[in-house]
Design an enzyme around this catalytic site. Sequence first.
Site, PDB file in Angstrom:
ATOM      1  N   GLU A 159     -17.092  -3.886  -2.097  1.00 11.40           N
ATOM      2  CA  GLU A 159     -16.603  -4.885  -3.052  1.00 11.40           C
ATOM      3  C   GLU A 159     -17.712  -5.871  -3.411  1.00 11.40           C
ATOM      4  O   GLU A 159     -17.576  -7.083  -3.183  1.00 11.40           O
ATOM      5  CB  GLU A 159     -15.376  -5.599  -2.489  1.00 11.40           C
ATOM      6  CG  GLU A 159     -14.215  -4.651  -2.241  1.00 11.40           C
ATOM      7  CD  GLU A 159     -12.917  -5.365  -1.882  1.00 11.40           C
ATOM      8  OE1 GLU A 159     -12.982  -6.484  -1.358  1.00 11.40           O
ATOM      9  OE2 GLU A 159     -11.848  -4.784  -2.138  1.00 11.40           O
ATOM     10  N   GLU A 318      -9.251   1.960  -1.242  1.00 11.94           N
ATOM     11  CA  GLU A 318      -8.360   1.168  -0.382  1.00 11.94           C
ATOM     12  C   GLU A 318      -7.076   0.856  -1.130  1.00 11.94           C
ATOM     13  O   GLU A 318      -7.100   0.539  -2.310  1.00 11.94           O
ATOM     14  CB  GLU A 318      -8.980  -0.199  -0.046  1.00 11.94           C
ATOM     15  CG  GLU A 318     -10.230  -0.189   0.762  1.00 11.94           C
ATOM     16  CD  GLU A 318     -10.750  -1.616   0.972  1.00 11.94           C
ATOM     17  OE1 GLU A 318      -9.975  -2.575   0.812  1.00 11.94           O
ATOM     18  OE2 GLU A 318     -11.936  -1.759   1.262  1.00 11.94           O
TER      19      GLU A 318
END
EC number: 3.2.1.23
Length: 726
Positions: A159, A318
């Site tokens: 991220e 995810e």
Amino acid sequence: MRREFSWPKLLTESGRGLAFGGDYNPDQWPEEVWDEDIELMKRAHVNTVALAIFSWSKIQPSEHTWDFGWLDRIIAKLGAAGIAVDLASATAAAPLWLYEQHPEVLPIDRYGHVINPGSRQSWSPTSPVFKEYALAMCRKLAERYGNNSTVTAWHMGNEYGWNNRCDYSDNAQNAFRAWCQRKYGDIDALNDAWGTAFWSQRVTSFGEVIVPRHMGGDAMANPAQQLDFERFGNDMLLDFYKAERDAIAEICPDKPFTTNFMVSTDQCCMDYARWSDEVDFVSNDHYFHEGESHLDELACSDALMNGLAQGKPWYVMEHSTSAVQWKPLNARKRGGELMRDAIAHVAFGADAINFFQWRQSRSGAEAFHSAMLPHAGADSTVYREVCELGETLETLAAAGLQGAEVERSSTAILFHAESEWATRCQTLPSMQLSHWHDVRDWYRAFLDAGQRADVVPLRDDWSDYSTIVLPTVLSLSRDDTQRVADFAKAGGRVIVNYATGLIDESFRVGLGGYPGAGDGLLRDMFGVRSEEFNITSTLSPADAICPIADADEAAPDIDPAYVCLSNGSISQLWQNVVTAVADDAKVVATYEGDEAEAWEIGGVPAITIHPYGQGKAVYVGCDLSREGVAALLADPALFGGQQESQGESQQESQRESNHLIHTRRRSGHTVFDFYLNRDATPSVVPELSGDVVLAYRTSGNPNVGGRYILQRNGLLVTRTVTRTAA
Ligand code: GLA
Ligand code: GLA
């Protein structure tokens, strides 16, 4: 130039299959549990894990010590069990020794405060020192595992930008100066683009350029400078990613690279259309939005992911089996939502379904975040549902789903990261603007109207669609305005709303009346001109409730927080005060009623349609409620022929029901239809032709003349083999 698409192999005989698993953090547990982990993974049909994402301090406990033993052992165990590894660059959270030796790598916030170590991404993307350490780690991993057959993909960082999206350090300032010099070449061009005559902001050399740090009180940054700073931050993180990727690629060029994006309702902070060019396959972290928008929001985010992937399969890196722990209130997933969400991602083109994380943490900040193997252990509802999902994905893979492309809609809603950044600016007529949220609201309105739109980045090619929608695409360059006009000229239908095309790429307002983009081209295209914005939200949010329920009550003696339209719709925030409409434009609705009179916009055109070339330009001059947009889209007088170029049976089934989301994935002669229930109550699936591959939470029996009924969170997947390929 986009990198060639490449998908990670599984350790199956053919290397194929739908990937299933999650982030695995074995270094957070004693080695004694590893065998149990792997045993339970196998039982759950897990075939992939993302490993070592936060393991830097374990791999490199001090500057000159490296410990790969544990990583060798776990990779060997996973490989022996047939579980492929998506190996991280391990650089998302740096060890404390690095910060002690080099505190200069820490980012600085806009107030000049140091971002302290102890969490993740606490590093400045422009720090040369940090980069040196990170690339050393990348090279070590590539040397050690580049030839390891269990490692089948590289998971770069994690991220990017989550905690270091904006850095105001001196490093950043120097890099920003260089970035501006590259972009503008000479300083007059920058002065012109930023409008620096305002408030004595003129700069005489690139060495005088500053990052928009906090300036005290309620001082406002120059919005053009702010927008460039956003672009710069995106570029620095992307450059950092590329440096990490290339450090590995020099040693191990042949395994696909990815990094997990953050596309969900309240997150879409990077220009992912540009990032998509730099990965070998696109992947995303998606966290559900609790409440009635749950599935719709997921679908909208996934539609953008499918757009970013340009039709190729993409990876859910995810999502959660149940609750997260980082919101003020963390709703759990209720019965069926785990399966429904996962298969919904598949319906939108995902060929990999992964969770954060495998085993729920016992300690640390995420101990109360759900996982595949919860605190309760294997004897738990969540683990049983995880096993059921693993089995289901194997069934879908066996049916030949992998690689099937999502069939396109005839409508593209355009997403523009720069407009999203621009709408967050504090100097606009309303601080409640959000491009991304308006994309979502229009996406949902299409679903309400029984249609499914695609979401496509503005910079891509959307010329093949029959309709494009630009919801609050605030910033439109001359070139993009021209592309939109050309599209309409050639016969396309273009829909814009109230806040589209107000500024150019340098936050300069187009003159001569709104919308001024393209030096008036947009205005001419739509045949409207407005002079002011009527902002109605003058009451506290608690008072600004939709009024339909008490429509009969006397008009309030305070300024109303909404305005009604002559077609029965409502607008609650913003109405453009349109003062001129072209003779050949058709006014579809005006503002009407006591509220409109109170705001002195009674009779002002609110929605218009203007012929342009072979096409049509539809202007929605206010923030129409979702119901209003859906009603507009369903109006056959306005949108007759809307679906002309759409897949035949898809068209039919879309009309069938706005209670379902229907997508289709096609691979050669094989077609997979996905039906998902949007409602809390049962919904009926249209008559089916193919074989049922998956029926989840359904009732009804088509074999005895009935139809399938999807219960709450129900879904159905069918497979049809056609005679002709697409
Ligand atoms: C103050 C300032 C002006 C201008 C206005 C805007 O009064 O003196 O320069 O910024 O506010 O409302
Ligand atoms: C992000 C991170 C994960 C984890 C999850 C929790 O997506 O990438 O490491 O923190 O959030 O939801």
